[in-house]
Design a protein around this motif. Structure first.
Motif, PDB file in Angstrom:
ATOM      1  N   VAL A 148     -10.461  -3.910   0.290  1.00 56.17           N
ATOM      2  CA  VAL A 148     -10.036  -1.745   0.609  1.00 56.17           C
ATOM      3  C   VAL A 148      -8.471  -2.170   0.500  1.00 56.17           C
ATOM      4  CG1 VAL A 148     -11.760  -1.489   1.848  1.00 56.17           C
ATOM      5  CG2 VAL A 148      -9.305  -2.336   3.748  1.00 56.17           C
ATOM      6  N   ARG A 149      -8.257  -1.128  -0.232  1.00 53.50           N
ATOM      7  CA  ARG A 149      -6.145  -1.378  -0.764  1.00 53.50           C
ATOM      8  C   ARG A 149      -5.601  -0.350   1.210  1.00 53.50           C
ATOM      9  NH1 ARG A 149      -3.390  -0.646  -5.209  1.00 53.50           N
ATOM     10  NH2 ARG A 149      -2.204  -1.521  -3.708  1.00 53.50           N
ATOM     11  N   ILE A 150      -6.339  -0.304   2.210  1.00 54.71           N
ATOM     12  CA  ILE A 150      -5.826   1.117   2.871  1.00 54.71           C
ATOM     13  C   ILE A 150      -5.591  -0.837   4.235  1.00 54.71           C
ATOM     14  CG2 ILE A 150      -6.575   3.108   2.714  1.00 54.71           C
ATOM     15  CD1 ILE A 150      -9.581   2.557   4.271  1.00 54.71           C
ATOM     16  N   PRO A 151      -4.824  -0.515   5.302  1.00 53.65           N
ATOM     17  CA  PRO A 151      -4.408  -1.404   6.385  1.00 53.65           C
ATOM     18  C   PRO A 151      -5.963  -1.990   7.205  1.00 53.65           C
ATOM     19  CG  PRO A 151      -2.990   0.880   6.115  1.00 53.65           C
ATOM     20  CD  PRO A 151      -3.812   0.808   5.182  1.00 53.65           C
ATOM     21  N   VAL A 152      -5.713  -2.916   7.490  1.00 52.26           N
ATOM     22  CA  VAL A 152      -6.879  -2.771   8.533  1.00 52.26           C
ATOM     23  C   VAL A 152      -6.833  -3.510   9.934  1.00 52.26           C
ATOM     24  CG1 VAL A 152      -8.964  -4.535   8.630  1.00 52.26           C
ATOM     25  CG2 VAL A 152      -8.765  -3.186   6.307  1.00 52.26           C
TER      26      VAL A 152
ATOM     27  N   MET B  36       9.965  -4.947   4.102  1.00 51.19           N
ATOM     28  CA  MET B  36       8.928  -5.231   4.430  1.00 51.19           C
ATOM     29  C   MET B  36       8.419  -4.517   5.587  1.00 51.19           C
ATOM     30  SD  MET B  36       7.141  -9.143   4.150  1.00 51.19           S
ATOM     31  CE  MET B  36       7.931  -9.828   5.201  1.00 51.19           C
ATOM     32  N   LEU B  37       7.157  -4.169   5.784  1.00 46.78           N
ATOM     33  CA  LEU B  37       6.616  -3.679   7.046  1.00 46.78           C
ATOM     34  C   LEU B  37       5.875  -4.591   7.655  1.00 46.78           C
ATOM     35  CD1 LEU B  37       3.538  -1.419   5.152  1.00 46.78           C
ATOM     36  CD2 LEU B  37       5.531  -0.505   6.459  1.00 46.78           C
ATOM     37  N   SER B  38       6.077  -4.555   8.891  1.00 47.44           N
ATOM     38  CA  SER B  38       6.287  -5.839  10.154  1.00 47.44           C
ATOM     39  C   SER B  38       4.449  -5.179  10.159  1.00 47.44           C
ATOM     40  CB  SER B  38       6.484  -5.185  11.311  1.00 47.44           C
ATOM     41  OG  SER B  38       8.066  -5.028  11.517  1.00 47.44           O
TER      42      SER B  38
ATOM     43  N   HIS C 115       3.859   3.776   2.334  1.00 47.68           N
ATOM     44  CA  HIS C 115       4.370   2.884   3.264  1.00 47.68           C
ATOM     45  C   HIS C 115       4.307   3.472   4.497  1.00 47.68           C
ATOM     46  CE1 HIS C 115       8.531   1.899   5.186  1.00 47.68           C
ATOM     47  NE2 HIS C 115       7.853   0.868   4.658  1.00 47.68           N
TER      48      HIS C 115
ATOM     49  N   ASP D 145      -3.495  -6.523   9.258  1.00 48.92           N
ATOM     50  CA  ASP D 145      -2.322  -5.811   8.904  1.00 48.92           C
ATOM     51  C   ASP D 145      -1.691  -5.289   9.819  1.00 48.92           C
ATOM     52  OD1 ASP D 145      -1.701  -4.590   6.114  1.00 48.92           O
ATOM     53  OD2 ASP D 145      -3.985  -4.008   6.367  1.00 48.92           O
TER      54      ASP D 145
ATOM     55  N   LYS E 226       0.979  -1.710   0.061  1.00 50.85           N
ATOM     56  CA  LYS E 226       0.204   0.467  -0.305  1.00 50.85           C
ATOM     57  C   LYS E 226       0.407   1.239   0.230  1.00 50.85           C
ATOM     58  CE  LYS E 226      -3.540  -2.576   2.293  1.00 50.85           C
ATOM     59  NZ  LYS E 226      -3.801  -3.526   2.989  1.00 50.85           N
TER      60      LYS E 226
ATOM     61  N   ARG F 222       1.472  -5.355  12.874  1.00 51.37           N
ATOM     62  CA  ARG F 222       1.321  -4.400  14.667  1.00 51.37           C
ATOM     63  C   ARG F 222       1.226  -4.995  15.712  1.00 51.37           C
ATOM     64  NH1 ARG F 222      -1.228   0.103  11.375  1.00 51.37           N
ATOM     65  NH2 ARG F 222      -1.323  -1.085  10.224  1.00 51.37           N
TER      66      ARG F 222
ATOM     67  N   TRP G 140       6.185  -0.109  10.543  1.00 53.22           N
ATOM     68  CA  TRP G 140       7.625  -0.590  11.149  1.00 53.22           C
ATOM     69  C   TRP G 140       7.860  -1.298  10.273  1.00 53.22           C
ATOM     70  CZ3 TRP G 140       9.336   1.944  15.646  1.00 53.22           C
ATOM     71  CH2 TRP G 140       8.263   2.324  16.803  1.00 53.22           C
ATOM     72  N   ASN G 141       9.449  -0.411  10.022  1.00 52.36           N
ATOM     73  CA  ASN G 141       9.743  -1.546   9.158  1.00 52.36           C
ATOM     74  C   ASN G 141      11.619  -0.988   9.259  1.00 52.36           C
ATOM     75  OD1 ASN G 141      10.940  -2.451   6.574  1.00 52.36           O
ATOM     76  ND2 ASN G 141       9.486  -1.383   5.359  1.00 52.36           N
TER      77      ASN G 141
ATOM     78  N   ASP H 129       3.364  -1.929  19.866  1.00 53.53           N
ATOM     79  CA  ASP H 129       3.755  -1.331  18.252  1.00 53.53           C
ATOM     80  C   ASP H 129       2.650   0.457  18.012  1.00 53.53           C
ATOM     81  OD1 ASP H 129       5.121  -2.814  17.243  1.00 53.53           O
ATOM     82  OD2 ASP H 129       4.047  -4.353  16.604  1.00 53.53           O
TER      83      ASP H 129
ATOM     84  N   GLU I 191      -7.292   3.879   7.639  1.00 53.48           N
ATOM     85  CA  GLU I 191      -7.064   3.136   7.015  1.00 53.48           C
ATOM     86  C   GLU I 191      -8.576   2.716   9.103  1.00 53.48           C
ATOM     87  OE1 GLU I 191      -3.729   1.411   9.831  1.00 53.48           O
ATOM     88  OE2 GLU I 191      -4.004   3.095  10.960  1.00 53.48           O
TER      89      GLU I 191
ATOM     90  N   LYS J  50       6.487 -10.924   9.913  1.00 53.46           N
ATOM     91  CA  LYS J  50       7.447  -9.825   9.910  1.00 53.46           C
ATOM     92  C   LYS J  50       6.902  -9.096  11.426  1.00 53.46           C
ATOM     93  CE  LYS J  50      10.480  -7.003   8.180  1.00 53.46           C
ATOM     94  NZ  LYS J  50      10.367  -5.443   8.979  1.00 53.46           N
ATOM     95  N   ILE J  51       7.727  -9.122  12.456  1.00 54.01           N
ATOM     96  CA  ILE J  51       7.278  -8.489  13.728  1.00 54.01           C
ATOM     97  C   ILE J  51       8.436  -8.379  14.163  1.00 54.01           C
ATOM     98  CG2 ILE J  51       7.050  -9.246  16.490  1.00 54.01           C
ATOM     99  CD1 ILE J  51       3.759  -9.410  14.442  1.00 54.01           C
TER     100      ILE J  51
ATOM    101  N   GLU K  70      13.596  -1.544   2.645  1.00 50.65           N
ATOM    102  CA  GLU K  70      13.152  -3.393   2.309  1.00 50.65           C
ATOM    103  C   GLU K  70      11.184  -2.825   1.902  1.00 50.65           C
ATOM    104  OE1 GLU K  70      11.459  -5.858  -0.169  1.00 50.65           O
ATOM    105  OE2 GLU K  70      11.035  -5.521   1.713  1.00 50.65           O
ATOM    106  N   TYR K  71      10.726  -2.281   0.268  1.00 52.50           N
ATOM    107  CA  TYR K  71       9.821  -1.970  -0.227  1.00 52.50           C
ATOM    108  C   TYR K  71       9.421  -2.519  -0.971  1.00 52.50           C
ATOM    109  CZ  TYR K  71       4.533  -0.985   1.218  1.00 52.50           C
ATOM    110  OH  TYR K  71       3.063  -0.784   1.568  1.00 52.50           O
TER     111      TYR K  71
ATOM    112  N   GLU L  53      13.909  -1.540  13.635  1.00 49.23           N
ATOM    113  CA  GLU L  53      12.809  -0.781  12.868  1.00 49.23           C
ATOM    114  C   GLU L  53      12.523   0.365  13.895  1.00 49.23           C
ATOM    115  OE1 GLU L  53      10.305  -3.455  12.780  1.00 49.23           O
ATOM    116  OE2 GLU L  53      11.267  -5.606  12.111  1.00 49.23           O
TER     117      GLU L  53
END
Lengths: 247, 259
Positions: free
Chosen positions: B200-204, B1-3, A147, B226, A144, B5, A150-151, B45, B173, B254-255, A192-193, A170
């Motif tokens: 949707v294209r937003i975080p859930v 990559m996003l963690s 961005h 997410d 998405k 949460r 946390w990364n 988080d 969101e 991924k955390i 990274e994304y 992160e």
């Protein structure tokens, strides 16, 4: 897992004697947070005060002349931020501060407008550092924009302000655009994304982060602590042998 | 990559921490500032404060709570409950809230989403929706209905349709809260979360029903969320935030594991 504590905690400073000694030690230190109507700056000030860095807001170019160090935050859009800076004469003041060696920390939009140009609103920006800011173009539909979240921040070159950041640490991000500095030696960290993008840049007394250290927990606070101690001297380790050492 | 949460939600009433079971019988369980700091130092988080203060004359207490928490907690802070105007949102932002949650007032007047996202940025506006299961019908084809006023009032509005409208109006969101699951500790409503997250294209952020670490894993994988919101399972000391994150990390998600 033991959470890292900032070296100077608020509890520590609540002792009046310690606090007085600390104040004397930094009596002539003035850290300014640039206030140019670019969003909510309170969180940056609170993070500074948590690590014992007494920072004040400044909206006038003259104040920047006197500053020991400057934090340049910002949320919003590049076009309106640049208008706001120019109207106040802060664009020239920032260039002067960089020229005289004042340590300067740009955060998020504050970092982005330090390059030459931003794709956002097709905006010519300050040019403290060569390069452009571009919008993410992603192929994977589940990724998405913005961005947000946390990364990992992967350090590419050691820098006094990034000291103590370990692999796997992160930070918190919220952005749709990212910097592309022209010179590889200005790249400090990658994230990274769908491929790596540059998440922190540096040149001499200037450092800028795409992430928000003020929202990144104890590891973010460490970055403010480091900045509070930094004298503004840094030379890229990526420079070739015998490369220039312009400070 | 996003963690992925882990988000903790603290219900605050008149400046005190409360946790509801199916939105009734709220019990006072401590000081919100102290609890927020504890979770923060344990690797949380993101933090959500929900103001369930009944009387409007006590609303300003919430601003004090947010200010006190923001001075000690350096992760994104999200606040909801009773937000009816851009002024409410702006006041909370100045007090230190990063994100603003709109809920019932947005159902009553959807333009509130557009107005707030224009004023404080769409990435900072969270549409929080309370949802219950119903028999699928012409009015609620998804089989999920939006309810308001803390789950007491059905609206007749389809939950999936409302999620899509919220996204279009500028929400950055979504919090999808199942009132059937809320407080039960029997697990999130996976079907509901997956239905909305895929559309949707937003975080859930999935909410309602977390009782075991496995529930978080399930909603972050099968539920396509997410972020997973927890409340009573950490408030009463049954689990620690760091323990939940350790579990999810060991399961291969991924955390964020250092803080």
């Amino acid at each position: 897992m033991v959470p890292a504590q900032p070296c100077i905690s608020s509890e520590f400073l609540s002792d009046p004697l310690v606090f007085a000694a600390f104040q004397i030690g930094r009596a002539f230190t003035v850290t300014l947070i640039l206030d140019y109507d670019a969003g909510n700056l309170g969180s940056v000030k609170r993070a500074c005060s948590e690590v014992g860095l007494q920072a004040e807001f400044a909206a006038h170019p003259d104040a920047l002349e006197q500053a020991e160090r400057i934090i340049f935050p910002g949320v919003g859009a590049a076009g309106s931020a640049m208008r706001s800076l120019r109207e106040r004469g802060l664009d020239t003041a920032l260039k002067n501060a960089i020229a005289k060696g004042t340590p300067l920390l740009g955060i998020c939009l504050g970092m982005q407008v330090s390059l030459d140009h931003s794709e956002e609103n097709d905006t010519p920006t300050l040019g403290l550092l060569g390069g452009r800011v571009q919008r993410f173009k992603l192929n994977r539909p589940e990724l998405k924009i913005p961005h947000m979240g946390w990364n990992e921040v992967k350090v590419q070159q050691s820098h006094p302000v990034l000291a103590g950041i370990e692999p796997g640490d992160e930070f918190y991000f919220v952005h749709g655009y990212y910097p592309m500095p022209t010179a590889p030696e200005h790249v400090l960290t990658l994230t990274e994304y769908e491929g790596d993008f540059v998440s922190a840049v540096g040149k001499n007394n200037y450092i800028g982060t795409q992430f928000h250290p003020e929202k990144s927990g104890q590891v973010g606070l460490r970055l403010f602590e480091n900045f509070a101690r930094w004298d503004g001297v840094w030379q890229s380790s990526a420079l070739p042998e015998g490369g220039s050492n312009a400070q | 990559m996003l963690s992925k949460r882990v988000v903790a939600c603290l219900d605050v009433r008149d400046g005190h921490l409360a946790k509801s079971v199916k939105f009734v019988n709220t019990q006072n369980i401590g000081d919100p500032v102290e609890k927020a700091r504890e979770y923060y130092l344990d690797g949380l988080d993101e933090l959500v404060f929900y103001d369930i203060t009944a009387s409007s004359d006590k609303r300003n207490i919430m601003l004090d709570v947010v200010e006190a928490v923001a001075a000690q907690v350096f992760i994104p802070l999200s606040v909801g409950g009773g937000i009816r105007s851009v002024a409410d949102a702006t006041d909370l932002r100045l007090a230190g809230a990063e994100k603003i949650n709109v809920n019932s007032a947005a159902v009553a007047r959807p333009d509130l989403i557009n107005e707030c996202s224009a004023a404080v940025g769409d990435q900072n506006i969270v549409l929080s929706m309370d949802v219950r299961r119903v028999a699928p019908s012409a009015a609620q084809p998804s089989g999920f209905e939006i309810v308001i006023n803390g789950g007491r009032t059905p609206t007749g509005r389809d939950a999936l349709e409302w999620a899509l409208e919220g996204e279009k109006r500028g929400a950055g969101e979504l919090v999808v809260n199942s009132i059937d699951a809320d407080g039960t500790r029997d697990g999130y409503d996976i079907a509901l979360t997956a239905l909305i997250a895929a559309a949707v294209r937003i975080p859930v952020i999935a909410s309602g029903g977390a009782g075991l670490p496995e529930h978080l894993h399930e909603v972050l994988t099968d539920g396509k969320a997410d972020a997973a919101l927890v409340a009573s399972m950490v408030h009463y000391g049954d689990y620690r935030v760091s323990g939940l994150k350790q579990y999810l990390h060991e399961q291969g998600l991924k955390i964020r594991m250092s803080w």
